[in-house]
Structures are given as structure tokens and as C-alpha cells.
Design an enzyme around this catalytic site. Structure first.
Site, mmCIF file in Angstrom:
data_model
loop_
_atom_site.group_PDB
_atom_site.id
_atom_site.type_symbol
_atom_site.label_atom_id
_atom_site.label_comp_id
_atom_site.label_asym_id
_atom_site.label_seq_id
_atom_site.Cartn_x
_atom_site.Cartn_y
_atom_site.Cartn_z
ATOM 1 N N HIS A 39 35.480 19.459 33.714
ATOM 2 C CA HIS A 39 34.385 18.738 34.465
ATOM 3 C C HIS A 39 32.934 19.268 33.725
ATOM 4 O O HIS A 39 31.986 19.793 34.131
ATOM 5 C CB HIS A 39 34.177 19.135 35.929
ATOM 6 C CG HIS A 39 34.293 17.864 36.757
ATOM 7 N ND1 HIS A 39 33.575 17.731 37.900
ATOM 8 C CD2 HIS A 39 35.074 16.956 36.508
ATOM 9 C CE1 HIS A 39 33.656 16.603 38.420
ATOM 10 N NE2 HIS A 39 34.648 15.807 37.513
ATOM 11 N N HIS A 94 37.832 9.198 28.041
ATOM 12 C CA HIS A 94 37.977 10.169 29.140
ATOM 13 C C HIS A 94 39.485 9.638 29.851
ATOM 14 O O HIS A 94 40.290 10.829 30.297
ATOM 15 C CB HIS A 94 36.822 10.017 30.102
ATOM 16 C CG HIS A 94 37.115 11.201 31.246
ATOM 17 N ND1 HIS A 94 36.760 12.569 31.130
ATOM 18 C CD2 HIS A 94 37.652 11.396 32.501
ATOM 19 C CE1 HIS A 94 37.077 13.453 32.268
ATOM 20 N NE2 HIS A 94 37.500 12.559 33.171
#
Length: 704
Positions: A78, A32
Site C-alpha cells: 500500500h 495494479h
């Protein structure tokens, strides 16, 4: 972190990292944060053109709109948090991308929300849909940033999961630019905003692995808690501080928390930092330095400020009732050192945190395209099925929950090809976002090209000249050879299409590991684009008696189409993109709009010509009479999703002038109270009232 990476870290350090150091390294070496599986391939994307001020590498990209105005744009996903806790996950996704825009020195002026879910027949998918939309609505409305567009799609590969991408656009004056990195030692590091709690701990490592069966219970603590009221104060306080000219660098505390923000801020130019973790204001008692350093509590910013300016800027933060604290300083030595109550608790070379080695996974090409027979069905029945599809009906249920007019800039509202924001008296900014996982699954390269050209068509349809793009790449685990191959093919497609139009990607996001219990999502690149439009030239809508024309060629291209989806056909061949034709048609449409020859333009995409015409009818509450003779079968002409096509409407007296600019196929005329589509004698006939009821109200009925 993988075992070979842990071994490499031990070798570079010459020792075993302690628990705090290990936690910080896990954050920074996560997929990430580090982009270790994608960095090499992202270099294939074009990142420069004459409009680009700042390309990828900071929190958002910057485009020149004119000499006094720069546009800032970024996009984030998200996905994992929203799948586990849809309200909080989606809300904090909005908050994070807004702060990314803010920390360049720009005021956020608009949001786009490309969101995707599993089929709405299932209660769990309806629950995810309802609360993701509520999370985006509540947060955006409360901070006063309008959500003006996006897309909402439903696909069986997303059952029990969701893809939540959010793009934000900001506006700034050139003199207010603040970078996310420092250029000198001796600066103080100041944390501003919310207190730090235990929410979001290990958020980035959680986002770098697949979701398990019990993710909702097990991973909830990795989802951050939203606080839009503090965010609103943070926006105003940050901008006021930036306008003093005394902010030397600025970063949002997002994924990876203080560890990521501080190490990236100092490490980009080879500096180091000392962090006094016990000086961070805490929300919860008994927190450890490890928890403080990797917490992802929201609504926090990290400022780099000269020592003599700290008190002055502190007064601005206090004016907005925001807590602030000096939590560290920039040092010459390239080390990242953490103290806790006077004791050194971590010391790492800055390079070990910020310079993560890339990984190249094995690749395996897959070929699933094959020509298939279209099931036997009448044109009328096929139209009813497609028109009722959740992917085709109006998403008014979604955007009615958003305040899309706050700030008073919105010229074209949600629901059309692009939204338009007024930037000054003469010009507006057109913005749009698109994705097509069904096409991308069949053929990742052509599917990705198709996404880019659809963005271009959507901008061109409102009269905008495209300026730049951002991309959000949503994929399953890169450790799957077929997934990694599809990822690389996607990037090649995105690159080739953008280069053809001279467009650059100024920012972006990669989200891997989007799968639940071994079920991967389809390749889902989402591209958002911005364009510049002369406000007085925007086509405002068809008039009674106008002719309807089609620019571009319709081919038998039903693979991945909405027709095939509603008929349960999963194979087929994805539509191909001819970049020369796309460019030519886009230029022709812009010329038609510039010369005032057309009353309206609409891109032909999902659902084909039949849906594009029916949308025209419902958007403007007008009848349409269309009679078409074609060498294609009626179903192929009506529902093909061939690229490069636009529906245009214009007064009959402009026909010859229109023909001189663009080769055009006449489809029919605006008028009456019915929608009539006749292809080779086969007919669809509906009242405009019926069309409108299905289009505007069906989603309310589904969600009731």
C-alpha cells in the site's frame, strides 16, 4: 491506459465505450489490477511443492501444515496511499490483506509489516514513519490480529516516500476452503459490510502512475478510509457464513471495487454477471453508477450464494449488525452488464475486463558494481557508527505499539530472526520477512537470491523447516528500461534461489511506479517465508560460559553493506550467493538444533559478524569475549555481509559433536559484563549497558 490499448478496446467493442464502461476498463486495465507488465515474467517463479495446496491465482496461497490444518498466506503493498496519507494508507493496507486471507475461509492469526522510509533526519520522513506505524498498530490492534514481525529500513532513495508491505497469515480447516470464483450460473451476488462512499475512487489507477509534486493535496481522495470495528465484525460474520458450507465464492472488495471483485469472480470460469448498481448501500447521497462501480470503500465483501440460501446467510450478517444487499447475479452469457434504476448503463464482454493483454517494455542492462576502497577508520569507530544506524538499532519503538500477543499464539515475539506462532501442542509456525534494496540495486539477480536465502536462514535459526514463500516486488516505473531489466533479473534470482531449496511462491504482489517527482526507488523485492518448527526444539538462548561459533565463510563483501552506508560509500560489489553452501549450512544448523547441541542460533546479515554478536549480547544481557585471527582486514571480517553464515552458541562439552555436524570457526565465549571483540589485535570494547542503551533506546530518542 495507453493510447494503443484504448484503440484495441474500440476495435474489440466495435464502438466507443461510454463513460462508465471506460472507467471500469481503466480500473481493470490498470497495472495494479492487470499485472500486464509483470505477468509474463512471474511465470518463471516456482509455484508448486509437496506442501502447496493452492498457489498464485486467487486472493492468497494455501500450504498444508498437517492433515487437519492449512496455513493461508498473502502479501500486499500500500505504497502510494501511505505516501499520500500515511495513517489511512497503512491502516487500509492491513485491512485489505486481512480480507484476502478471510475470503479463502481462513481466520487471520498474524501480520508482518516490512516497511521502508527515507532518512530520519528529515521531518517529513519521521512524519511518514510515525503515522504508518500508528495506522498499522491501530488497525491490527482493533481487529485483534497480532503484528508479530516484519522489518523497518531507512534509505535515501525513499526520501519523501514510503514502501508499506503487509503480509497476513491465516489458519483453516481443509473443509472450509472457499474459492474466489464461481462454477455455476444462477448464484446471487451479495455485498456485505460497509456502505459505499466516494473514497478510493480511481485508487488503482492512482497506484499505477508516479506520484507528482503535489500528491498529498491532489490524490488524497484516492486513499480509502479505514474502519477496523466493521472489519472485526466482518471477520466473524464471514467465518460463520463460511462454516455453513453455503458460500459458493467469496471476494474482498479491494482495488477496483465492485467492478474488479464481480468481474474476476464470474470471469475466471467464463461466466458473466448482471449488476444492479442502485442496490448497493450508499454512504453519500447523489452518487453516480460510475462512482458506485469503482469506489474502493473498505470493509466490504462480495458473496456468491444460491438464491435459496440468501435469507439464512443474511440473518448471520444481521446478527453482527452488518448491512447486506443482493446486488447482482451470475449469468451463463460471458457479459458484464450494469443496471441503474431499471436502465442498462453498461455492457461489456467479460473477457475485455479480465483478459488484459501483456506489455513488454524495452530493457537496458545497467552495471554499477565496482570494487572500491574502504575509507580509513578504526574498528571501534566503525562499530559505533554501524551500531547506532537506524537500520541496525532495535525497532522496539515500532513493535511496542503493536499488540503482538493477542490470540495467545505468539511463542517467539518480534525482534528475533523469526516470530513463532503456536499452531498445536507440538508444532509452531515460524514466519519472517526480508528485503535488501542496497544489494538489489548493485546487482538485482544476486541481491534477490540473497533475500531468499536470508529468509531461509531466519527460519532455520529458530529450528524451522521452510515450507513456502510469498513475494512483494516494489519497483519504479517499468517504462524505464533499466528498471524493467532489474525487475526481470530480480525474478530470475528469486526463482533460482527458491528452486535450490525446493520452495514455492504461493502468492505475491507487484507494485510498480514507486517514484516521486522522477526519483525512482531502488529495486526492492521483499520475501516472506513460513516454516514448521517443533516447539520443544526452539533454541532459547545462550548461557554463561557457552562457546560462540561461526558457521559459514566470511569473505571481503562490503558492497551494499551497512558499514558502507554509514560511511557514505554507494558503490562496491554485492555479496554473492553459493546455493550449495547455503543448503549445506542450513541442513547442518537444523541438525544441530534437532539434536539439542546448540543453545542459540542467529543469522548473520545486516552489519555482519560484529552486529550479530552485539545483538546476542543485548538480547540476552550477557557479556561476550571474542578474539579472532583472520587473513581478512578487521573491518572486512567484522562488517562483511557474506551469505550462508550463522552464529551458534553451545556448551563447551558439545564442541566435538558440533564439529562433526558443521565446520565451525570459534569466535569466543559468553560471559562477563563487557562486549569485547578483538580482530587481528584491533579491539572494540563496550559495556553491555552501553550496547543495550543504544540498541533499545536510540529510536525513541530519534522519534522524540
Amino acid at each position: 491506459m495507453f493510447p494503443h490499448e484504448e484503440k484495441l478496446i474500440r476495435e474489440k467493442l466495435g464502438r466507443e465505450p461510454n463513460d462508465l464502461e471506460k472507467a471500469m476498463l481503466e480500473v481493470m486495465w490498470s497495472e495494479h489490477v492487470s499485472y500486464k507488465s509483470s505477468r509474463k515474467w512471474l511465470k518463471l517463479l516456482p509455484t508448486k511443492n509437496e506442501h502447496v495446496i493452492l498457489g498464485p491465482g486467487e486472493d492468497a496461497g494455501i500450504i498444508k501444515f498437517d492433515d487437519k490444518t492449512w496455513i493461508v498466506i498473502g502479501i500486499e503493498s500500500h505504497n502510494h496511499p501511505s505516501a499520500v496519507e500515511p495513517y489511512g494508507g497503512a491502516a487500509t493496507g492491513v485491512g485489505g490483506i486481512v480480507r484476502d486471507i478471510l475470503c479463502m475461509g481462513a481466520r487471520p492469526i498474524a501480520l508482518l509489516d516490512p516497511i521502508r522510509f527515507g532518512p530520519l533526519e528529515k521531518e517529513k520522513n519521521r512524519y511518514l514513519f510515525e503515522y504508518v506505524v500508528k495506522g498499522i498498530a491501530d488497525y491490527g490492534n482493533r481487529i485483534g490480529v497480532p503484528t508479530v514481525g516484519g522489518e523497518t529500513e531507512f534509505d535515501e532513495s525513499l526520501d519523501n516516500y514510503t514502501l508499506v508491505n503487509v503480509a497476513c497469515i491465516g489458519i483453516m480447516r481443509p473443509e472450509h476452503l472457499v474459492h474466489s470464483y464461481v462454477t455455476e450460473p444462477g448464484l446471487k451476488l451479495v455485498i456485505v459490510g460497509n456502505r459505499t462512499g466516494r473514497d478510493g475512487i480511481h485508487g488503482v489507477t492512482f497506484a499505477s502512475e508516479e506520484l507528482g509534486e503535489n500528491a498529498e493535496e491532489e490524490d488524497r481522495s484516492a486513499v480509502q478510509i479505514p474502519d477496523p470495528f466493521t472489519e472485526k465484525l466482518l471477520i466473524e460474520a464471514t467465518l460463520e457464513a463460511v462454516y455453513t458450507g453455503k458460500v459458493k465464492a467469496l471476494k474482498d472488495l479491494g482495488g477496483g471495487g465492485l467492478t474488479c471483485a464481480a468481474s474476476e469472480m464470474v470471469g475466471k470460469r467464463g461466466f458473466g454477471a448482471i449488476i444492479y448498481a442502485d442496490k448497493v448501500p450508499l454512504r453519500e447521497p447523489g452518487m453516480t453508477p460510475l462512482e458506485v462501480m469503482i469506489s474502493e470503500s473498505q470493509e466490504r465483501m462480495l458473496f456468491a450464494i444460491k438464491p435459496e440460501d440468501v435469507e439464512e446467510l443474511g440473518k448471520i450478517f444481521e446478527k453482527y449488525e452488518l448491512e447486506w444487499s443482493v446486488v447482482g447475479e451470475v449469468i451463463e452469457e460471458p457479459k458484464f452488464i450494469v443496471y441503474w434504476k431499471g436502465r442498462k448503463v453498461a455492457e461489456l464482454p467479460i473477457e475485455l475486463l479480465t483478459n488484459v493483454p501483456t506489455i513488454e517494455w524495452p530493457m537496458k542492462e545497467y552495471r554499477i558494481e565496482e570494487d572500491v576502497e574502504t575509507p580509513q577508520i578504526s574498528l571501534e569507530e566503525a562499530f559505533e557508527k554501524v551500531w547506532r544506524s537506524p537500520n541496525v538499532i532495535s525497532k522496539r519503538w515500532v513493535w511496542e505499539q503493536y499488540d503482538h500477543e493477542v490470540q495467545g499464539r505468539t511463542v517467539i515475539k518480534p525482534g528475533f530472526d523469526s516470530a513463532v506462532l503456536k499452531i498445536n501442542e507440538e508444532y509452531g509456525l515460524a514466519i519472517t520477512a526480508d528485503g535488501n534494496p542496497t544489494h538489489c540495486y548493485l546487482n538485482p539477480y544476486h541481491g534477490a537470491m540473497g533475500v531468499v536465502v536470508e529468509v531461509v536462514r531466519n527460519l532455520v535459526s529458530v529450528g524451522a523447516k521452510p515450507l513456502a514463500l510469498v513475494d512483494n516486488l516494489n519497483f519504479a516505473s517499468p517504462e524505464r528500461p533499466e528498471v524493467y531489466w532489474s525487475f526481470v533479473e530480480t525474478i530470475k534470482g528469486l526463482a533460482d534461489a527458491a528452486k535450490a531449496f525446493g520452495l514455492a511462491y504461493v502468492s505475491g504482489n507487484v507494485s510498480f511506479y514507486n517514484e516521486v517527482v522522477n526519483k525512482p526507488v531502488k529495486p526492492t523485492p521483499v520475501v516472506a517465508g513460513v516454516g514448521k518448527v517443533k516447539l520443544e526444539k526452539i533454541p532459547r538462548g545462550p548461557r554463561e560460559g557457552d562457546l560462540i561459533g561461526l558457521i559459514g565463510e566470511t569473505r571481503k563483501e562490503l558492497g551494499g553493506s551497512e558499514l558502507y552506508r554509514v560511511l557514505g560509500v554507494s558503490k562496491g560489489i554485492a555479496p554473492r550467493v553459493d546455493l550449495e553452501v547455503e543448503k549445506r549450512n542450513a541442513e547442518s544448523v537444523l541438525k544441530l538444533i534437532e539434536e539439542g547441541l546448540v543453545s542459540f542460533v542467529h543469522d548473520v546479515s545486516r552489519g555482519g559478524v560484529a552486529v550479530a554478536l552485539a545483538e546476542l549480547s543485548t538480547w540476552f544481557n550477557v557479556g561476550i569475549k571474542s578474539e579472532i585471527t583472520t587473513s581478512l582486514l578487521p573491518l572486512d571480517f567484522a562488517f562483511s555481509e557474506s551469505h550462508g553464515r550463522y552464529i551458534v552458541t553451545f556448551p563447551e562439552e558439545n564442541l566435538e559433536a558440533v564439529k562433526k555436524i558443521a565446520p565451525i570457526t570459534l569466535l569466543g565465549r559468553i560471559g562477563g559484563e563487557k562486549f569485547e571483540l578483538k580482530i587481528n589485535g584491533e579491539k572494540v570494547s563496550k559495556t553491555v549497558k552501553w550496547l543495550s542503551d543504544v540498541h533499545w533506546n536510540e529510536l525513541y530518542r530519534i522519534m522524540d
